[in-house]
Every structure is written in C-alpha cells, then in structure tokens.
Design an enzyme around this catalytic site. Sequence first.
Site, mmCIF file in Angstrom:
data_model
loop_
_atom_site.group_PDB
_atom_site.id
_atom_site.type_symbol
_atom_site.label_atom_id
_atom_site.label_comp_id
_atom_site.label_asym_id
_atom_site.label_seq_id
_atom_site.Cartn_x
_atom_site.Cartn_y
_atom_site.Cartn_z
ATOM 1 N N ARG A 34 77.797 86.718 60.676
ATOM 2 C CA ARG A 34 78.246 85.629 59.508
ATOM 3 C C ARG A 34 78.936 84.348 59.583
ATOM 4 O O ARG A 34 78.898 83.894 60.664
ATOM 5 C CB ARG A 34 80.234 86.394 59.082
ATOM 6 C CG ARG A 34 79.612 87.549 58.158
ATOM 7 C CD ARG A 34 80.828 87.929 57.407
ATOM 8 N NE ARG A 34 80.688 89.695 57.645
ATOM 9 C CZ ARG A 34 79.820 90.395 56.209
ATOM 10 N NH1 ARG A 34 78.566 89.040 55.845
ATOM 11 N NH2 ARG A 34 79.595 91.228 55.856
ATOM 12 N N GLU A 104 71.880 71.568 62.233
ATOM 13 C CA GLU A 104 72.842 71.682 63.710
ATOM 14 C C GLU A 104 72.442 71.948 65.457
ATOM 15 O O GLU A 104 72.696 72.026 65.971
ATOM 16 C CB GLU A 104 74.156 72.249 62.897
ATOM 17 C CG GLU A 104 74.338 71.043 61.929
ATOM 18 C CD GLU A 104 76.123 71.687 60.805
ATOM 19 O OE1 GLU A 104 76.380 71.707 61.887
ATOM 20 O OE2 GLU A 104 75.794 71.316 59.895
ATOM 21 N N VAL A 105 71.818 73.596 64.604
ATOM 22 C CA VAL A 105 71.854 74.298 65.839
ATOM 23 C C VAL A 105 70.210 74.647 66.057
ATOM 24 O O VAL A 105 69.832 75.464 65.422
ATOM 25 C CB VAL A 105 71.952 75.599 65.705
ATOM 26 C CG1 VAL A 105 72.369 76.562 66.490
ATOM 27 C CG2 VAL A 105 74.253 75.821 65.115
ATOM 28 N N HIS A 109 67.290 79.866 62.641
ATOM 29 C CA HIS A 109 68.531 81.069 62.352
ATOM 30 C C HIS A 109 67.919 80.727 60.061
ATOM 31 O O HIS A 109 67.555 79.235 59.920
ATOM 32 C CB HIS A 109 69.536 80.789 62.178
ATOM 33 C CG HIS A 109 70.199 79.166 62.208
ATOM 34 N ND1 HIS A 109 69.058 78.506 63.040
ATOM 35 C CD2 HIS A 109 71.062 78.331 61.399
ATOM 36 C CE1 HIS A 109 69.856 77.110 62.390
ATOM 37 N NE2 HIS A 109 70.904 77.272 61.821
#
Length: 126
Positions: A34, A104-105, A109
């Site tokens: 999550r 951002e990461v 994903h």
Amino acid sequence: MGFAYDDSNIFAKILRGEIPNDTVAENDQALAFRDISPKTPTHVLVIPKGAYVSFDDFSANASDAEIAGFMRLCAQVVASEGVGLEAGKGFRAITNAGEHGVQEVPHFHLHIMGGRMMGPMVSLRD
Ligand code: DGP
C-alpha cells in the site's frame, strides 16, 4: 548507456527488509504494497524485485519471467482489491518516469488506484 540504478532508494530498502511495508501480495518476481499516502481508497504500488529504474528500463531490460511475474501480480491485486472489471467498477494504473513524469522514487512501480471515480487523466504543471 544503460539505466543507472541507485540502490539507496526507498523501495530498494523495502525490498531488502530495511523498512516496513504493508504488503498486499507477493510472488518470486514482484511485490505489491500500500502507498504510504494513498490518494484513492485503493492505492497499491506494484514493484519488480529486480533493480529497474523506470517503466522504460523494465520493459526493455527485464527477463520474460520478470515481466510475466510482475503483470500477473498486478492482475492479482486488481482482483483482490475488488476494482477489476469482472467484480468491480474499474481502476487506473499509472507509472511516472523521470523528470517530466514527476517520478519521486527511482525504482519502477505501477500505481493501481481505484475505489472512487477518477478525475482528469493528467494535471499539467508549468
Ligand atoms: P512516484 O511519484 O510515482 O515516484 O510515486 C512514489 C509513491 O511512493 C508516492 O505515491 C508515495 C509512495 N511512497 C514514498 N515513500 C514510501 C514509503 O516509504 N512506503 C510506501 N509504502 N510508499 C511510499
């Protein structure tokens, strides 16, 4: 030149078990958990276990088994969250890449988001 992967990113730390996560599902190739600041009632991130920076890195360089495992886990999450077209009302799957994508990461994903009506497909920033 290949994609330079920085293994100090937060999802690499999650994969190494250095920081906790709220796991939804997992297989040999991918992990679903999550989002820490959910934007919709269902907001799950699906990541490959391999070191891939972005969608373009993963889709070009991951093995067939990694891609299959990742996609099958996405299907499992959509079904278990009840947002799929068989049992639910639909969802949005988003991946951000690089500067213009506002990623951002820097570990690939896919955001699986649902449980409410979505807004416009994009909101542009100048
Ligand atoms: P993106 O802009 O696509 O790179 O989105 C990164 C997402 O990752 C953002 O929705 C917030 C989420 N996130 C950032 N740090 C953490 C964390 O430590 N744990 C979890 N579960 N999610 C995180």
